[in-house]
Design a protein around this motif. Structure first.
Motif, mmCIF file in Angstrom:
data_model
loop_
_atom_site.group_PDB
_atom_site.id
_atom_site.type_symbol
_atom_site.label_atom_id
_atom_site.label_comp_id
_atom_site.label_asym_id
_atom_site.label_seq_id
_atom_site.Cartn_x
_atom_site.Cartn_y
_atom_site.Cartn_z
ATOM 1 N N MET A 1 0.830 -1.202 0.000
ATOM 2 C CA MET A 1 0.000 0.000 0.000
ATOM 3 C C MET A 1 0.871 1.262 0.000
ATOM 4 O O MET A 1 0.565 2.243 -0.690
ATOM 5 C CB MET A 1 -0.929 0.012 1.220
ATOM 6 N N PHE A 2 1.941 1.244 0.791
ATOM 7 C CA PHE A 2 2.864 2.390 0.806
ATOM 8 C C PHE A 2 3.448 2.610 -0.594
ATOM 9 O O PHE A 2 3.503 3.733 -1.095
ATOM 10 C CB PHE A 2 4.003 2.167 1.813
ATOM 11 N N GLU A 3 3.888 1.515 -1.188
ATOM 12 C CA GLU A 3 4.490 1.625 -2.531
ATOM 13 C C GLU A 3 3.473 2.156 -3.534
ATOM 14 O O GLU A 3 3.788 3.057 -4.327
ATOM 15 C CB GLU A 3 5.004 0.255 -2.975
ATOM 16 N N ASN A 4 2.275 1.600 -3.507
ATOM 17 C CA ASN A 4 1.257 2.024 -4.469
ATOM 18 C C ASN A 4 0.876 3.486 -4.274
ATOM 19 O O ASN A 4 0.653 4.218 -5.243
ATOM 20 C CB ASN A 4 0.013 1.142 -4.349
ATOM 21 N N VAL A 13 6.448 8.716 1.339
ATOM 22 C CA VAL A 13 5.725 8.771 2.613
ATOM 23 C C VAL A 13 6.731 8.792 3.760
ATOM 24 O O VAL A 13 7.647 7.963 3.811
ATOM 25 C CB VAL A 13 4.789 7.558 2.773
ATOM 26 N N PHE A 14 6.551 9.729 4.689
ATOM 27 C CA PHE A 14 7.405 9.828 5.884
ATOM 28 C C PHE A 14 6.573 9.564 7.139
ATOM 29 O O PHE A 14 5.362 9.787 7.155
ATOM 30 C CB PHE A 14 8.039 11.220 5.970
ATOM 31 N N PHE A 15 7.241 9.093 8.174
ATOM 32 C CA PHE A 15 6.541 8.912 9.454
ATOM 33 C C PHE A 15 5.885 10.219 9.880
ATOM 34 O O PHE A 15 4.755 10.240 10.361
ATOM 35 C CB PHE A 15 7.525 8.456 10.542
ATOM 36 N N SER A 16 6.584 11.331 9.698
ATOM 37 C CA SER A 16 6.075 12.620 10.156
ATOM 38 C C SER A 16 4.800 13.036 9.433
ATOM 39 O O SER A 16 4.025 13.851 9.953
ATOM 40 C CB SER A 16 7.147 13.704 9.988
ATOM 41 N N ASP A 17 4.547 12.506 8.234
ATOM 42 C CA ASP A 17 3.316 12.843 7.516
ATOM 43 C C ASP A 17 2.083 12.500 8.344
ATOM 44 O O ASP A 17 1.080 13.220 8.325
ATOM 45 C CB ASP A 17 3.241 12.077 6.183
ATOM 46 N N ASN A 20 -0.030 14.680 11.058
ATOM 47 C CA ASN A 20 -1.259 15.372 10.662
ATOM 48 C C ASN A 20 -2.358 14.307 10.576
ATOM 49 O O ASN A 20 -2.319 13.420 9.719
ATOM 50 C CB ASN A 20 -1.053 16.059 9.316
ATOM 51 N N LYS A 21 -3.346 14.376 11.457
ATOM 52 C CA LYS A 21 -4.377 13.339 11.529
ATOM 53 C C LYS A 21 -5.063 13.089 10.190
ATOM 54 O O LYS A 21 -5.482 11.967 9.895
ATOM 55 C CB LYS A 21 -5.442 13.727 12.564
ATOM 56 N N GLN A 22 -5.179 14.129 9.387
ATOM 57 C CA GLN A 22 -5.908 13.982 8.126
ATOM 58 C C GLN A 22 -5.131 13.165 7.099
ATOM 59 O O GLN A 22 -5.722 12.635 6.148
ATOM 60 C CB GLN A 22 -6.225 15.373 7.549
ATOM 61 N N PHE A 23 -3.806 13.037 7.311
ATOM 62 C CA PHE A 23 -3.012 12.323 6.312
ATOM 63 C C PHE A 23 -3.391 10.841 6.254
ATOM 64 O O PHE A 23 -3.390 10.239 5.183
ATOM 65 C CB PHE A 23 -1.510 12.465 6.597
ATOM 66 N N GLN A 24 -3.707 10.261 7.423
ATOM 67 C CA GLN A 24 -4.102 8.848 7.439
ATOM 68 C C GLN A 24 -5.292 8.614 6.508
ATOM 69 O O GLN A 24 -5.305 7.658 5.718
ATOM 70 C CB GLN A 24 -4.455 8.400 8.853
ATOM 71 N N ARG A 71 0.819 -0.176 14.088
ATOM 72 C CA ARG A 71 1.945 -0.984 14.564
ATOM 73 C C ARG A 71 3.240 -0.504 13.928
ATOM 74 O O ARG A 71 4.282 -0.410 14.582
ATOM 75 C CB ARG A 71 1.711 -2.463 14.247
ATOM 76 N N VAL A 72 3.177 -0.191 12.631
ATOM 77 C CA VAL A 72 4.355 0.335 11.928
ATOM 78 C C VAL A 72 4.775 1.680 12.521
ATOM 79 O O VAL A 72 5.958 1.934 12.754
ATOM 80 C CB VAL A 72 4.064 0.486 10.416
ATOM 81 N N LEU A 73 3.786 2.530 12.795
ATOM 82 C CA LEU A 73 4.092 3.854 13.342
ATOM 83 C C LEU A 73 4.703 3.743 14.739
ATOM 84 O O LEU A 73 5.597 4.516 15.099
ATOM 85 C CB LEU A 73 2.822 4.720 13.379
ATOM 86 N N ARG A 74 4.228 2.791 15.538
ATOM 87 C CA ARG A 74 4.814 2.585 16.875
ATOM 88 C C ARG A 74 6.267 2.144 16.769
ATOM 89 O O ARG A 74 7.118 2.561 17.563
ATOM 90 C CB ARG A 74 3.995 1.565 17.663
ATOM 91 N N LEU A 75 6.543 1.280 15.787
ATOM 92 C CA LEU A 75 7.931 0.845 15.579
ATOM 93 C C LEU A 75 8.802 2.026 15.172
ATOM 94 O O LEU A 75 9.950 2.148 15.612
ATOM 95 C CB LEU A 75 7.986 -0.243 14.499
ATOM 96 N N GLY A 76 8.248 2.895 14.331
ATOM 97 C CA GLY A 76 8.996 4.088 13.928
ATOM 98 C C GLY A 76 9.291 4.996 15.109
ATOM 99 O O GLY A 76 10.396 5.526 15.252
#
Length: 309
Positions: A1-4, A13-17, A20-24, A71-76
Motif C-alpha cells: 500500500m505504501f508503494e502504491n 511517505v514519511f513517518f512525520s506525515d 497530521n491526523k488527516q493524512f491517514q 503498529r508500523v508507526l509505533r515501531l517508527g
C-alpha cells in the motif's frame, strides 16, 4: 500500500506525515481509489495482478489495515523517527459496522463434508479444516498452531477422554478441547497428527463447498469505506464461507441443540480468573472438569456430527 500510494502520488511517505491526523484518511482514500481501479499503478514489486473491486474496501478491512499501520508507526516512534501522533486517539479508527453476513455451516452440511471422499491435497486440507474448526471452535490463528500439539488422554473421577490443550491467543488463556469422533477420524488418517493449516486455506474452503453444492442463498451487506452501506445481495453460501464461519458453526449448532451457552463458552472463550469475582475465586474446576462437563452435555443431544463415538 505504501508503494502504491507513492507511485500514484509521486510523493514519498514519511513517518512525520502521519502527525497530521488527516493524512491517514488521505492515505487510505488513495489506496481505496487504487483498489477500485480509479487510479492505475504499475508496481514492479507486485508479481501478481492487482486485485480490484469497484465498490472499494469495506470498513472492517480498513480498520484492519489501520491497526497494522499503527503498529508500523509505533515501531517508527520506538526507533526515533519524528512521530508525535497520539495513536490512542479513538478518532483514528472507524466505527465497526454490524456483521456483513451471518452464515454458518449447519449439521447436514457438515455431515456431507465429513462423508465426502476428497483426494486433491488442497481440497483435502480444506475439508480437514472445516471438520476440525467446526468441531473445536477455534480461530484461524489457533488452528495454525495445532500441528505443533499432541493429543493426550485426560481423566478425572473415573472418566477419560482424548483431548488437546490449546493456548488461545485472543484470550491469552489455555483450554482443553475434547476431540470428537470426526476430529479423531481425521487424526487417524493423518498418522495421529494434526494437519498443517495456512491462512490461505480460505480459497479452498470456497472451492470445496462449491463442489459439494453448499449453495443456499445468503444475505450479504457490504459497508463501504467511502460510500457507506451498499445494497444487500443474496449470494451462494460457498462464495461467503471463511475460516471464521467454522467457529460460528460450532457455537450456533450447539446452541440450536440446547447446549448451555456457558458450557460452549468454556471451550470457545476460556477466561482468566477474575480476582474481584468471589465465585470465580472459589470455583476451582479445572480445564479437565470443564471439558468433561462439555462432553456430558453432548450425551443429552442427538447428533451424528457432534458425537463422542
Amino acid at each position: 500500500m505504501f508503494e502504491n500510494y507513492q507511485i500514484a502520488t509521486k510523493k514519498e511517505v514519511f513517518f512525520s506525515d502521519f502527525n497530521n491526523k488527516q493524512f491517514q484518511w488521505k492515505f487510505f482514500g488513495v489506496v481505496d481509489s487504487i483498489y477500485r481501479g480509479e487510479i492505475e499503478v504499475d508496481n514492479p514489486n507486485q508479481t501478481k495482478k492487482q486485485r480490484k473491486d469497484p465498490t472499494g474496501y469495506n470498513v472492517k478491512s480498513i480498520n484492519k489495515y489501520i491497526k497494522l499501520l499503527h503498529r508500523v508507526l509505533r515501531l517508527g516512534k520506538r526507533d526515533g523517527y519524528n512521530m508525535t501522533l497520539d495513536l490512542e486517539d479513538s478518532n483514528l479508527m472507524l466505527e465497526n459496522p454490524p456483521a456483513e453476513k451471518e452464515i454458518y455451516i449447519n449439521e447436514s452440511e457438515l455431515e456431507k463434508i465429513i462423508n465426502t471422499e476428497v483426494h486433491e491435497p488442497e481440497l483435502l486440507n480444506a475439508k480437514q479444516y472445516l471438520i476440525l474448526a467446526s468441531l473445536m471452535g477455534l480461530r484461524i490463528e489457533d488452528m495454525t498452531t495445532l500441528c505443533t500439539l499432541k493429543p493426550k488422554l485426560y481423566s478425572n473421577n473415573g472418566k477419560s477422554f482424548k483431548g488437546v490443550k490449546v493456548y488461545v491467543n485472543k484470550t491469552k488463556t489455555e483450554v482443553i478441547i475434547p476431540l470428537l469422533k470426526p476430529v479423531q477420524d481425521v487424526l487417524n488418517k493423518n498418522m495421529g497428527k494434526f494437519p498443517v493449516f495456512k491462512e490461505s486455506v480460505n480459497k479452498h474452503l470456497k472451492i470445496l463447498c462449491a463442489l459439494l453444492k453448499i449453495d443456499s442463498l445468503e444475505e450479504h451487506t457490504k459497508i463501504s469505506f467511502r460510500d457507506g452501506k451498499l445494497e444487500t445481495l443474496k449470494i451462494p453460501k460457498y462464495k461467503l464461507i471463511t475460516t471464521h464461519d467454522c467457529r460460528r458453526s460450532f457455537v450456533t449448532n450447539l446452541g440450536l441443540k440446547g447446549i448451555n451457552q456457558n458450557i460452549v463458552e468454556s471451550i470457545t472463550h476460556p477466561k482468566k480468573k477474575n480476582v474481584s469475582n468471589m465465585m470465580a475465586v472459589y470455583n476451582n474446576s479445572s480445564m479437565v472438569d470443564k471439558a468433561l462437563t462439555f462432553l456430558n452435555s453432548l450425551d443429552k443431544i442427538q447428533s451424528k456430527v457432534y458425537s463422542k463415538v
